[in-house]
Design a protein around this motif. Structure first.
Motif, PDB file in Angstrom:
ATOM      1  N   LEU A  84       0.838  -1.205   0.000  1.00  0.00           N
ATOM      2  CA  LEU A  84       0.000   0.000   0.000  1.00  0.00           C
ATOM      3  C   LEU A  84       0.875   1.258   0.000  1.00  0.00           C
ATOM      4  CD1 LEU A  84      -2.724   1.455   0.159  1.00  0.00           C
ATOM      5  CD2 LEU A  84      -2.626   1.212   2.662  1.00  0.00           C
ATOM      6  N   VAL A  85       1.920   1.222   0.827  1.00  0.00           N
ATOM      7  CA  VAL A  85       2.865   2.343   0.891  1.00  0.00           C
ATOM      8  C   VAL A  85       3.398   2.639  -0.508  1.00  0.00           C
ATOM      9  CG1 VAL A  85       5.118   3.071   1.780  1.00  0.00           C
ATOM     10  CG2 VAL A  85       3.534   1.829   3.287  1.00  0.00           C
ATOM     11  N   ASP A  86       3.818   1.589  -1.202  1.00  0.00           N
ATOM     12  CA  ASP A  86       4.438   1.792  -2.510  1.00  0.00           C
ATOM     13  C   ASP A  86       3.427   2.138  -3.592  1.00  0.00           C
ATOM     14  OD1 ASP A  86       6.947   1.516  -1.462  1.00  0.00           O
ATOM     15  OD2 ASP A  86       6.987  -0.652  -1.727  1.00  0.00           O
ATOM     16  N   ALA A  87       2.228   1.577  -3.487  1.00  0.00           N
ATOM     17  CA  ALA A  87       1.188   1.922  -4.468  1.00  0.00           C
ATOM     18  C   ALA A  87       0.871   3.418  -4.399  1.00  0.00           C
ATOM     19  CB  ALA A  87      -0.072   1.099  -4.224  1.00  0.00           C
ATOM     20  N   LEU A  88       0.961   3.980  -3.192  1.00  0.00           N
ATOM     21  CA  LEU A  88       0.665   5.406  -3.008  1.00  0.00           C
ATOM     22  C   LEU A  88       1.896   6.284  -3.196  1.00  0.00           C
ATOM     23  CD1 LEU A  88      -1.620   5.051   0.130  1.00  0.00           C
ATOM     24  CD2 LEU A  88      -2.333   6.134  -2.003  1.00  0.00           C
ATOM     25  N   GLY A  89       3.062   5.667  -3.377  1.00  0.00           N
ATOM     26  CA  GLY A  89       4.306   6.445  -3.426  1.00  0.00           C
ATOM     27  C   GLY A  89       4.545   7.153  -2.103  1.00  0.00           C
ATOM     28  N   ALA A  90       4.151   6.497  -1.024  1.00  0.00           N
ATOM     29  CA  ALA A  90       4.144   7.132   0.292  1.00  0.00           C
ATOM     30  C   ALA A  90       5.417   6.818   1.077  1.00  0.00           C
ATOM     31  CB  ALA A  90       2.926   6.636   1.078  1.00  0.00           C
ATOM     32  N   ALA A  91       5.547   7.484   2.201  1.00  0.00           N
ATOM     33  CA  ALA A  91       6.559   7.112   3.193  1.00  0.00           C
ATOM     34  C   ALA A  91       5.886   6.202   4.200  1.00  0.00           C
ATOM     35  CB  ALA A  91       7.099   8.344   3.893  1.00  0.00           C
ATOM     36  N   VAL A 120      -6.562  -3.622   3.866  1.00  0.00           N
ATOM     37  CA  VAL A 120      -5.358  -3.042   3.271  1.00  0.00           C
ATOM     38  C   VAL A 120      -5.046  -3.626   1.892  1.00  0.00           C
ATOM     39  CG1 VAL A 120      -2.873  -2.667   3.568  1.00  0.00           C
ATOM     40  CG2 VAL A 120      -4.439  -2.247   5.477  1.00  0.00           C
ATOM     41  N   PRO A 121      -5.094  -4.962   1.719  1.00  0.00           N
ATOM     42  CA  PRO A 121      -4.873  -5.481   0.359  1.00  0.00           C
ATOM     43  C   PRO A 121      -5.924  -4.971  -0.634  1.00  0.00           C
ATOM     44  CG  PRO A 121      -4.641  -7.230   1.985  1.00  0.00           C
ATOM     45  CD  PRO A 121      -5.184  -6.044   2.715  1.00  0.00           C
ATOM     46  N   ALA A 122      -7.166  -4.855  -0.188  1.00  0.00           N
ATOM     47  CA  ALA A 122      -8.218  -4.358  -1.082  1.00  0.00           C
ATOM     48  C   ALA A 122      -7.960  -2.902  -1.455  1.00  0.00           C
ATOM     49  CB  ALA A 122      -9.593  -4.500  -0.413  1.00  0.00           C
ATOM     50  N   LEU A 123      -7.523  -2.114  -0.476  1.00  0.00           N
ATOM     51  CA  LEU A 123      -7.228  -0.704  -0.736  1.00  0.00           C
ATOM     52  C   LEU A 123      -6.032  -0.581  -1.682  1.00  0.00           C
ATOM     53  CD1 LEU A 123      -7.782   2.288  -0.196  1.00  0.00           C
ATOM     54  CD2 LEU A 123      -6.422   2.112   1.903  1.00  0.00           C
ATOM     55  N   THR A 124      -5.041  -1.450  -1.475  1.00  0.00           N
ATOM     56  CA  THR A 124      -3.864  -1.439  -2.346  1.00  0.00           C
ATOM     57  C   THR A 124      -4.288  -1.684  -3.800  1.00  0.00           C
ATOM     58  OG1 THR A 124      -2.587  -2.351  -0.522  1.00  0.00           O
ATOM     59  CG2 THR A 124      -1.561  -2.434  -2.697  1.00  0.00           C
ATOM     60  N   ALA A 125      -5.134  -2.678  -4.004  1.00  0.00           N
ATOM     61  CA  ALA A 125      -5.607  -2.997  -5.350  1.00  0.00           C
ATOM     62  C   ALA A 125      -6.391  -1.820  -5.935  1.00  0.00           C
ATOM     63  CB  ALA A 125      -6.475  -4.251  -5.317  1.00  0.00           C
ATOM     64  N   ASP A 185     -16.060   2.610  -0.680  1.00  0.00           N
ATOM     65  CA  ASP A 185     -16.561   3.901  -0.183  1.00  0.00           C
ATOM     66  C   ASP A 185     -15.402   4.817   0.178  1.00  0.00           C
ATOM     67  OD1 ASP A 185     -19.061   2.902  -0.449  1.00  0.00           O
ATOM     68  OD2 ASP A 185     -19.436   2.582   1.699  1.00  0.00           O
ATOM     69  N   LEU A 186     -14.372   4.234   0.800  1.00  0.00           N
ATOM     70  CA  LEU A 186     -13.207   5.028   1.215  1.00  0.00           C
ATOM     71  C   LEU A 186     -12.512   5.623  -0.008  1.00  0.00           C
ATOM     72  CD1 LEU A 186     -11.152   6.060   3.312  1.00  0.00           C
ATOM     73  CD2 LEU A 186      -9.965   3.862   3.115  1.00  0.00           C
ATOM     74  N   VAL A 187     -12.292   4.785  -1.012  1.00  0.00           N
ATOM     75  CA  VAL A 187     -11.615   5.258  -2.219  1.00  0.00           C
ATOM     76  C   VAL A 187     -12.428   6.379  -2.875  1.00  0.00           C
ATOM     77  CG1 VAL A 187     -10.865   4.599  -4.544  1.00  0.00           C
ATOM     78  CG2 VAL A 187     -10.373   3.096  -2.593  1.00  0.00           C
ATOM     79  N   ALA A 188     -13.749   6.180  -2.927  1.00  0.00           N
ATOM     80  CA  ALA A 188     -14.613   7.202  -3.529  1.00  0.00           C
ATOM     81  C   ALA A 188     -14.491   8.531  -2.780  1.00  0.00           C
ATOM     82  CB  ALA A 188     -16.062   6.715  -3.530  1.00  0.00           C
ATOM     83  N   LYS A 189     -14.499   8.462  -1.443  1.00  0.00           N
ATOM     84  CA  LYS A 189     -14.380   9.692  -0.639  1.00  0.00           C
ATOM     85  C   LYS A 189     -13.035  10.375  -0.874  1.00  0.00           C
ATOM     86  CE  LYS A 189     -18.183   9.828   1.936  1.00  0.00           C
ATOM     87  NZ  LYS A 189     -19.146  10.928   1.776  1.00  0.00           N
ATOM     88  N   LEU A 190     -11.969   9.570  -0.914  1.00  0.00           N
ATOM     89  CA  LEU A 190     -10.631  10.151  -1.079  1.00  0.00           C
ATOM     90  C   LEU A 190     -10.474  10.782  -2.465  1.00  0.00           C
ATOM     91  CD1 LEU A 190      -8.335   7.493   0.673  1.00  0.00           C
ATOM     92  CD2 LEU A 190      -9.189   9.654   1.593  1.00  0.00           C
ATOM     93  N   GLN A 191     -11.199  10.215  -3.442  1.00  0.00           N
ATOM     94  CA  GLN A 191     -11.094  10.760  -4.797  1.00  0.00           C
ATOM     95  C   GLN A 191     -11.952  12.003  -4.986  1.00  0.00           C
ATOM     96  OE1 GLN A 191     -11.922   7.160  -7.059  1.00  0.00           O
ATOM     97  NE2 GLN A 191      -9.832   7.175  -7.866  1.00  0.00           N
ATOM     98  N   THR A 192     -13.214  11.903  -4.574  1.00  0.00           N
ATOM     99  CA  THR A 192     -14.134  12.978  -4.947  1.00  0.00           C
ATOM    100  C   THR A 192     -14.298  14.054  -3.875  1.00  0.00           C
ATOM    101  OG1 THR A 192     -15.969  11.676  -4.123  1.00  0.00           O
ATOM    102  CG2 THR A 192     -15.491  11.475  -6.460  1.00  0.00           C
ATOM    103  N   GLU A 193     -14.171  13.682  -2.606  1.00  0.00           N
ATOM    104  CA  GLU A 193     -14.389  14.652  -1.541  1.00  0.00           C
ATOM    105  C   GLU A 193     -13.070  15.254  -1.064  1.00  0.00           C
ATOM    106  OE1 GLU A 193     -17.778  13.922   1.413  1.00  0.00           O
ATOM    107  OE2 GLU A 193     -15.980  13.651   2.638  1.00  0.00           O
ATOM    108  N   ALA A 194     -12.143  14.373  -0.654  1.00  0.00           N
ATOM    109  CA  ALA A 194     -10.864  14.864  -0.130  1.00  0.00           C
ATOM    110  C   ALA A 194      -9.903  15.212  -1.266  1.00  0.00           C
ATOM    111  CB  ALA A 194     -10.245  13.821   0.794  1.00  0.00           C
ATOM    112  N   LYS A 195     -10.127  14.597  -2.421  1.00  0.00           N
ATOM    113  CA  LYS A 195      -9.291  14.833  -3.604  1.00  0.00           C
ATOM    114  C   LYS A 195      -7.796  14.621  -3.321  1.00  0.00           C
ATOM    115  CE  LYS A 195     -12.391  18.017  -6.075  1.00  0.00           C
ATOM    116  NZ  LYS A 195     -13.640  17.593  -5.484  1.00  0.00           N
ATOM    117  N   VAL A 196      -7.512  13.503  -2.687  1.00  0.00           N
ATOM    118  CA  VAL A 196      -6.105  13.200  -2.412  1.00  0.00           C
ATOM    119  C   VAL A 196      -5.627  11.938  -3.125  1.00  0.00           C
ATOM    120  CG1 VAL A 196      -5.855  14.398  -0.200  1.00  0.00           C
ATOM    121  CG2 VAL A 196      -6.819  12.087  -0.240  1.00  0.00           C
TER     122      VAL A 196
END
Lengths: 322, 279
Positions: free
Chosen positions: A224-231, A310-315, B267-278
């Motif tokens: 997830l860190v790397d997918a976002l280019g994050a620290a 976290v894996p779902a968010l990474t994807a 839902d989280l991804v949608a919020k981060l994209q459209t509301e927080a725009k990050v």
């Protein structure tokens, strides 16, 4: 008119980016009081590294070459000898600045404004803002000595940008102290990472003890860190448990970060952790327990098991970023 | 080995968000006073350096010193209950203290006590300055080792091998004492404090067990009889002249907006994209 001396920070012969926050402070004070600022580059490789900071508008860049690893006792006498001519000495409030600058201050009988988040100029007088009580109180401080010593919080001072021109460089005499011979460095295990630096990143993903192991940090969090280019960051509990090295700790006694996006994964949110990240623009918490104190600062709270989420968010992030 | 441990009493840091401010004062009504946790770790480190943990005998001496109001004696008694030998209370109001004055006072105590080491917290949980230890070391012309995560003593504390945590990584050092040490968050992990007396095979319990020494009633009774000297800043010949002054305090602005609870990653991804725009 207040002249400022910036004490640059070196690691492996290069200027650390922390220095640019100290330069930003120096510019504000010098411009606001019609003074000037100089930069002192001190340490192993100082002469070569000095070239990195000649483009920031300093009147002069001073160099003091001292061989070997950093030791406060070996650096402080030279910084004090050079610094006594200035109104303010400043470094970043990294472990380097917080270790070195109080020793310099004691040599000069100077007061210290430590880890400040802001400086205001009030009729030529400097008023420092500094977070205290783990960020729960904001103090306004004046230092009453002729020389003032300041360390600045990196996350609160935007790094200075190069302004063109080329400052003259000048070598200064190194002043030695007997006490330095009592401290011998056997080495610094410098941790190098391909990822952005924690204090400078736009996105930080931090993990807590709920990740349960070093292996899970690697397998679950790092993608997830790397997918976002994050620290990558961590709570104290995760560092104490040995899941990640101490440099990644975010909090009252770790790094203070203020990225555009902070994602706290499996972090309950002790007051000491909040002190290190509550200045972030957008805060996301991923936690099974919706009552966790991290909710006090979270903008978005995903109530879920981190090992599923976290894996779902990474994807999803990979897909969104194409 | 003789170790001086300066300790400060602070308003309970676990409830720091309940502290109130009024003009140029911070008030702590309703909050408990406790030992600054950073000093508490330093004290435990000092105890480990001056005992044989295997047979629970003391092999060195710890003097704790606190600068503050009379009530700071309670904090000193707590340290004595944990095993420190002696206490010194330097009476002074918190308002007349800054890191400069604290360093001057501690230097006087060091001159008198001649310890092999000073071990202290890197910062107080209220001021968060991280300055006094280093100023003390310079005043004494001693080395300062901040953020120590491992310490091993030899020759009764005259030679030290240390590791300390820096932002760039961990530094290993060899130091000739006497010296001032401040400790990191990791100092009390098993195997980090070695004095050459406690057998190498002995393992301390992990962090979070700081009060176990206080569960011994015998220790607490003994602490009442331990010497606690009282002096004042003036009697030590230190002028309480601060070099800084707080002109005001305020509470931090709260974060704006509420917490949005979400049930799914989509839902989280949608919020981060459209509301927080990050994203």
């Amino acid at each position: 008119m207040t002249d400022v001396l910036v004490v640059a920070e070196l690691s492996l012969g290069k200027i650390r980016k922390t220095t640019l926050s100290a330069i930003a402070f120096a510019k504000t004070v010098a411009e606001g009081t019609s003074g000037e600022f100089d930069i002192l580059v001190i340490g192993d490789g100082a002469e070569d590294a000095a070239d990195e900071v000649t483009g920031f508008g300093a009147r002069k860049v001073l160099t003091a070459a001292i061989e070997g690893d950093y030791r406060c006792e070996a650096y402080a006498p030279t910084v004090a000898a050079v610094g006594k001519e200035y109104g303010v000495l400043v470094a970043c409030a990294s472990t380097y600045g917080k270790d070195l600058m109080p020793r310099v201050a004691a040599k000069l009988g100077a007061g210290v404004a430590s880890d400040i988040s802001k400086v205001d100029i009030d009729g030529g007088e400097l008023v420092y803002t500094r977070p205290m009580y783990a960020g729960n109180v904001i103090g306004s401080l004046k230092v009453t000595t002729d020389v003032q010593v300041v360390t600045v919080r990196q996350s609160e001072f935007e790094p200075a940008a190069e302004s063109g021109g080329s400052s003259d460089t000048e070598e200064v005499d190194v002043v030695e102290a007997d006490v330095a011979s009592r401290v011998e460095s056997l080495g610094i295990e410098v941790v190098q990472s391909e990822r952005p630096d924690l204090s400078e990143a736009d996105v930080v993903v931090s993990g807590g003890r709920s990740l349960k192991s070093a292996e899970n940090f690697e397998k679950v969090l790092e993608p997830l860190v790397d997918a976002l280019g994050a620290a990558m960051g961590a709570s104290r509990a995760a560092v104490d448990a040995g899941y990640v090295p101490n440099e990644l700790q975010v909090g009252q006694t770790g790094k203070v970060v203020a990225p555009k996006l902070y994602i706290a994964v499996g972090i309950s949110g002790a007051i000491q952790h909040l002190a290190g990240m509550k200045g972030s623009k957008v805060i996301v918490a991923i936690n099974k327990d919706k009552e966790a104190p991290i909710a006090q600062v979270a903008d978005y709270f995903l109530v879920a098991d981190l090992f599923d989420a976290v894996p779902a968010l990474t994807a999803a992030v990979k897909k969104a970023k194409g | 080995m003789k170790i001086l441990v300066p300790i400060k009493r602070v308003a309970d840091p676990a409830n720091a968000n309940k502290v109130k401010v009024s003009g140029a004062t911070v008030t702590h009504d309703g909050l408990e006073w406790v030992m600054n946790p950073f000093d508490e770790w330093a004290l435990e480190t000092a105890l480990r350096l001056t005992e044989n943990a295997a047979d629970k005998t003391r092999v060195g001496e710890i003097v704790v010193v606190s600068i503050g109001p009379k009530e700071a004696a309670d904090t000193i008694r707590e340290a004595l209950g944990k095993g420190a030998e002696r206490g010194i209370l330097v009476e002074g109001s918190d308002a007349e203290l800054d890191s400069h004055v604290v360093a001057q006072v501690l230097a006087k105590i060091v001159e008198k006590e001649q310890p092999d080491l000073v071990l202290m917290g890197k910062q107080s949980a209220d001021g968060d300055s991280n300055v006094a230890g280093t100023k003390l070391a310079e005043t004494l012309d001693w080395p300062i080792l901040n953020y120590v995560s491992h310490v091993e003593t030899a020759d009764g504390g005259k030679t030290l091998t240390l590791k300390r945590e820096l932002d760039v990584g961990v530094q290993t050092l060899k130091v000739t004492g006497p010296a001032v040490l401040t400790v990191s968050d990791r100092i009390l992990k098993p195997g980090t404090v070695k004095n050459g007396v406690t057998p190498a095979s002995f393992e301390y319990a992990d962090l979070g067990d700081l009060n176990s020494r206080l569960s011994n009633l015998k220790n607490i009774m003994a602490a009442r009889k331990k010497p606690l000297d009282e002096t004042t800043i003036a009697a030590l010949g230190v002028e309480p002249a601060r070099v800084d002054t707080y002109v005001g305090f305020k509470l931090p602005a709260g974060r704006s907006g509420n917490t949005t609870y979400l049930e799914s990653v989509d839902d989280l991804v949608a919020k981060l994209q459209t509301e927080a725009k990050v994203l």
